[in-house]
Write a protein that holds these residues in place. Structure first.
Motif, short mmCIF file in Angstrom:
data_model
loop_
_atom_site.label_atom_id
_atom_site.label_comp_id
_atom_site.label_asym_id
_atom_site.label_seq_id
_atom_site.Cartn_x
_atom_site.Cartn_y
_atom_site.Cartn_z
N TYR A 90 12.74 -0.54 4.75
CA TYR A 90 11.49 -1.41 4.45
C TYR A 90 12.77 -1.94 3.00
O TYR A 90 13.13 -2.91 2.93
CB TYR A 90 10.67 -1.16 3.35
N ALA B 168 4.07 2.77 -3.70
CA ALA B 168 4.74 0.93 -3.19
C ALA B 168 4.75 0.72 -4.90
O ALA B 168 6.01 -0.82 -4.80
CB ALA B 168 3.49 0.80 -2.62
N GLN B 169 4.20 0.92 -5.85
CA GLN B 169 4.61 0.16 -6.91
C GLN B 169 5.90 0.54 -7.61
O GLN B 169 6.97 -0.18 -7.89
CB GLN B 169 3.69 0.76 -8.02
N SER C 263 -0.20 -0.09 0.65
CA SER C 263 1.21 0.62 0.07
C SER C 263 1.79 0.76 1.48
O SER C 263 2.99 0.98 0.76
CB SER C 263 0.41 1.15 -0.91
N ASN D 222 8.82 -1.78 -5.33
CA ASN D 222 8.55 -3.23 -5.54
C ASN D 222 9.53 -2.96 -6.90
O ASN D 222 10.01 -4.03 -6.67
CB ASN D 222 7.57 -3.43 -5.66
N LEU E 96 7.54 -7.77 -1.37
CA LEU E 96 6.81 -7.21 -1.98
C LEU E 96 5.98 -6.18 -1.29
O LEU E 96 5.03 -6.66 -0.73
CB LEU E 96 6.47 -7.44 -3.11
N LEU E 97 5.78 -4.92 -1.61
CA LEU E 97 4.29 -4.79 -1.03
C LEU E 97 3.22 -4.34 -2.13
O LEU E 97 3.07 -5.06 -2.79
CB LEU E 97 4.87 -2.73 -1.08
N ASN E 98 2.14 -4.67 -1.43
CA ASN E 98 0.73 -4.77 -2.31
C ASN E 98 -0.08 -3.36 -3.04
O ASN E 98 -0.82 -2.89 -2.56
CB ASN E 98 -0.28 -5.06 -1.30
N ALA E 99 0.50 -2.75 -3.85
CA ALA E 99 0.83 -2.11 -4.42
C ALA E 99 -0.91 -2.10 -5.36
O ALA E 99 -1.09 -3.10 -6.20
CB ALA E 99 2.06 -1.92 -5.41
N ILE E 100 -1.32 -1.35 -5.51
CA ILE E 100 -2.28 -0.89 -6.65
C ILE E 100 -2.06 -0.57 -7.87
O ILE E 100 -1.01 0.55 -7.97
CB ILE E 100 -3.54 0.38 -5.65
N PRO E 101 -2.32 -1.43 -8.40
CA PRO E 101 -2.23 -1.39 -10.42
C PRO E 101 -2.54 0.27 -10.62
O PRO E 101 -3.06 0.83 -10.25
CB PRO E 101 -2.30 -2.26 -11.36
N GLY E 102 -1.88 0.64 -11.60
CA GLY E 102 -2.32 1.49 -12.65
C GLY E 102 -1.60 3.60 -11.71
O GLY E 102 -1.77 3.13 -10.23
N VAL F 106 1.21 7.60 -2.41
CA VAL F 106 1.00 6.30 -1.49
C VAL F 106 0.90 5.20 -2.63
O VAL F 106 1.23 4.05 -2.35
CB VAL F 106 0.32 6.48 -0.23
N SER F 107 -0.35 5.14 -3.78
CA SER F 107 -0.71 4.06 -4.13
C SER F 107 0.84 3.86 -5.16
O SER F 107 1.17 2.46 -5.94
CB SER F 107 -1.66 3.98 -4.57
N ILE G 26 12.75 -2.94 -5.93
CA ILE G 26 13.52 -4.58 -5.11
C ILE G 26 13.56 -5.67 -6.24
O ILE G 26 14.19 -6.50 -6.56
CB ILE G 26 12.21 -4.95 -4.34
#
Lengths: 385, 373
Positions: free
Chosen positions: A282, A253-254, B258, A257, B275-281, A249-250, A260
């Motif tokens: 989205y 999202a990266q 996310s 982004n 943009l989505l609030n992604a967690i980096p790394g 999931v995390s 986009i």
């Protein structure tokens, strides 16, 4: 975003069947209709989302656009000239007529002059096909020859689902990304190197990644490599086939982004294929919902979410759990499974599961039609008006 | 609500040739009667190993439960013999697996596989067991169950296979059911059917469910309480409403940011794309966790302290536990763990190898992207 008016890709009447074995022991094969007449346009710089459950043919559409599968029927116009499209349409129409005439003659059996007639019709069909192909060749991806295909591939690239399987494990990252520009000669020598570095920066990978192998990277990073590879030839369209569904999931999202922000930098159009409606909604400007090889509803993301018209879209939205415990989704759960595409139901393919079916649903195939509020749906009896 | 299951300081390690994977490293939670606990986290965070440990199904070697206490209705099932555990498994505690195709046996009929559980745990004849199996299949919503008992898994669709799995898990009406990503392999419309079925069964049979998933939306719609796991530890535990309304741990906040919400606005006020609030790394390597808080390398709010010591799990509000220095100052005291003979072997190999190639081992400190699953 003023460039969003011109059509970049125009898919018309796309059909693809796969032969499947009738049973384990038989040598006969029966056709599985994976894509059954899809019409859709993608404008320049636009994202078109394609959603549906597994087996609905969304991946097949994506692959047919790049001719990774050879479609049976249809045309995929790239940067089309309306005049040429109209002309070829005429020929296609004539071809349909000739073909049905031929079928009639063959069906009538052994009567006098049938052989002669068949030969004549076959000749006409051959001529018609040749002219149509010659006219369409420059713009229709599906009738292109080798040379045109080579040129076309610069403009249409793909990002694959599985970042573990889609990168060659024996090549270092700079070779993977640089292979396209090298083949097409767009960048050479030191300039190629500089371009690869630039791409690595764009997709958020460290520059020292260039000399490493794919196995040294995590899933999200590999997907970044795949995106850099697709970008290397500065294409106009990238077909993204489930680009985030294999990721956590995390990390997902990266990547969303990244896609986009790249769209604005490179003026890209995406064909974004995924089963996760919330991600598709989205990222996309417009969303097409597919069911059993057909598009059943097409509209902007907001339209589709706020005012779904097709009963399938309504139940699809109703079955997606919402990430908020305060909201209990309205229970509109579909019964049963998706029918087999080998033997799809007659009429509207959705009618056996549809809560809104009427008599004609099991007889007549509904066509995609524009409804009053700009939605395009294929349904005889859409709920609430 | 009385607790039917209590897990205290559970730690499951995997002893590989020259390194140790600390898959689960000190997890505590409770499960009340009729309650649904959601365990959420990304791949590799230890949520599946937690469930395998509860069933005592961790492959040994290389894995081993090295510490902890799992008391099921007051009895510690980590202390009982294997024979006794066989009587518990499938009877008092049962499990639904993720992949219904690979977890059903392809060469036996559905009916046989359900009756197998019944005949093992109950004094029941072969014929009666098959009849009972048909009744169970009807309960999970299969049409003509008398026919279905004679079918093989390959004849069923994914949704029906998962229904058969649920029938097996519910056969002996267990106190606790563990569902490990039961709907991940299914389409959304089928997922909705399965979730509705599980909700109905839970209400009629009063079963406690530990529901493991990575999908926050499923968690929100199905569970009562949530435990968020990260890198082998639970970082936050609370009721589902608290987690979604008032998440305290930065990882939980990042995870919630996310996920795109259906119908969300996609454009900012100034016209740019949102943009989505992604967690980096990416997730840390389970072989060498960071010295302090395990989330510190990715945390937007990391302080100096976070790099030096590991926070303890503290109840900051009634029923809301969090493992973060932003909300308390308590440092985690790790109880000394006996790694046993396997641990000694690994350490020996480790020393041997580090002597061989000393120089190459240093590069791992910086943000080199070498996280592998």
């Amino acid at each position: 975003m003023s460039s969003k008016t011109e059509t970049l890709i125009d898919i018309r009447g796309l059909k693809k069947t796969f032969p499947v074995k009738a049973s384990v022991f038989s040598s006969k094969s029966i056709p599985l209709k994976a894509v059954d007449g899809v019409n859709v346009q993608i404008k320049k710089g636009e994202t078109l989302g394609l959603v549906g459950e597994s087996g609905c043919g969304k991946t097949t559409v994506g692959r047919c656009v790049l001719r990774l599968y050879e479609p049976d029927r249809g045309r995929v116009w790239l940067d089309p000239d309306p005049a040429v499209v109209a002309e070829v349409e005429q020929f296609d129409l004539e071809y349909e007529q000739l073909q049905s005439q031929l079928d009639d003659v063959i069906a009538s059996g052994r009567v006098r002059g049938a052989g002669q007639k068949t030969r004549e019709l076959r000749n006409q069909i051959r001529k018609n096909r040749n002219i149509a192909r010659r006219k369409a060749m420059q713009q229709d991806i599906l009738s292109m020859g080798r040379d045109q295909m080579h040129k076309m591939r610069r403009n249409v690239q793909m990002v694959f689902q599985d970042p573990w399987a889609s990168l060659n494990p024996q090549m270092v990252v700079s070779d993977i990304i640089g292979e396209g520009p090298h083949t097409y000669g767009t960048h050479k020598g030191a300039r190629l190197n500089k371009w690869v570095m630039e791409l690595l920066d764009k997709v958020g990978l460290p520059r020292n990644a260039a000399n490493r192998y794919p196995h040294e990277f995590s899933g999200g990073q590999r997907q970044r490599i795949g995106i850099a590879r697709a970008l290397a030839l500065t294409p106009k369209l990238i077909v993204c086939d489930e680009p985030v569904s294999a990721l956590d999931v995390s990390v997902q999202a990266q990547i969303v982004n990244l896609l986009i922000s790249l769209q604005d930098d490179f003026e890209l159009a995406y064909l974004f294929i995924a089963h996760d409606l919330s991600v598709v909604q989205y990222i996309s400007d417009r969303v097409a919902v597919m069911y059993l090889g057909k598009i059943v509803e097409l509209g902007t993301g907001e339209q589709l979410y706020n005012n779904p018209r097709h009963p399938y879209t309504i139940s699809l939205l109703g079955s997606i759990p919402v990430a908020d415990p305060e909201i209990k989704t309205q229970e509109r759960i579909l019964e049963g499974d998706v029918p087999s595409p080998v033997n799809p139901p007659k009429g509207c393919t959705f009618h056996p599961r549809c809560p809104n079916r009427i008599e004609s649903c099991s007889q007549i195939i509904p066509l995609l039609e524009k409804s009053r509020d700009g939605h395009v749906i294929a349904c005889h009896n859409p709920p609430n008006g | 609500m009385d607790n039917v299951l209590e897990v205290k300081d559970l730690a499951t390690y995997f002893f590989m040739h020259d390194y140790i994977i600390r898959a689960v490293d000190g997890v505590d939670f409770t499960l009340g009667r009729g309650e649904t606990l959601g365990i959420v986290g990304e791949s590799g965070c230890g949520k599946s190993i937690t469930s395998m440990s509860m069933m005592r199904l961790v492959p040994d070697p290389p894995g081993r439960i090295i510490s902890g206490e799992i008391s099921l209705k007051g009895r510690d099932i980590l202390k009982i013999s294997d024979d006794e555990m066989r009587k518990v498994r499938g009877n008092e505690i049962s499990m639904i697996f993720q992949e219904p195709m690979t977890s059903l046996n392809p060469v036996f009929t559905i009916g046989f596989q359900i009756s197998e559980v019944l005949r093992l745990h109950r004094d029941i004849g072969k014929q009666d067991a098959i009849t009972e199996a048909a009744r169970l299949l009807r309960m999970v919503g299969m049409s003509d169950p008398e026919e279905r008992v004679n079918e093989y898994p390959f004849q069923l669709s994914g949704g029906l296979r998962q229904r058969a799995m649920i029938a097996i898990a519910m056969a002996c009406e267990p106190t606790v059911m563990i569902a490990d990503e039961p709907t991940t392999a299914l389409d959304v419309t089928i997922q909705a059917q399965i979730l509705r079925l599980m909700r109905q069964l839970k209400e009629t049979k009063d079963t406690s469910i530990a529901f493991i998933t990575h999908d926050l939306a499923v968690i929100a719609s199905f569970t009562d309480r949530v435990m968020v796991m990260y890198a082998g530890v639970a970082v936050e535990t609370s009721t589902v409403h608290e987690i979604f309304k008032n998440p305290l741990h930065p990882y939980t906040q990042g995870l919630l940011g996310s996920v795109p919400v259906l119908g969300d606005r996609k454009v900012n006020a100034d016209g740019s794309r949102k943009l989505l609030n992604a967690i980096p790394g990416s997730l840390p390597d389970a072989r060498r966790f960071p010295r302090g808080c395990r989330f510190a390398p990715r945390c937007p709010k990391a302080m100096k302290k976070c790099w030096e010591a590991e926070p303890a799990t503290v109840e900051v509000a009634p029923g809301h536990q969090v493992r973060c220095f932003l909300h308390h100052d308590e440092v985690r005291v790790i109880s000394k763990r006996d790694l046993g003979a396997a641990g000694k072997r690994v350490l020996k190999n480790q020393q041997k190898n580090s002597g061989k190639k000393k120089s190459s081992a240093d590069g791992s400190k910086t943000d080199t992207p070498t996280a592998r699953n």
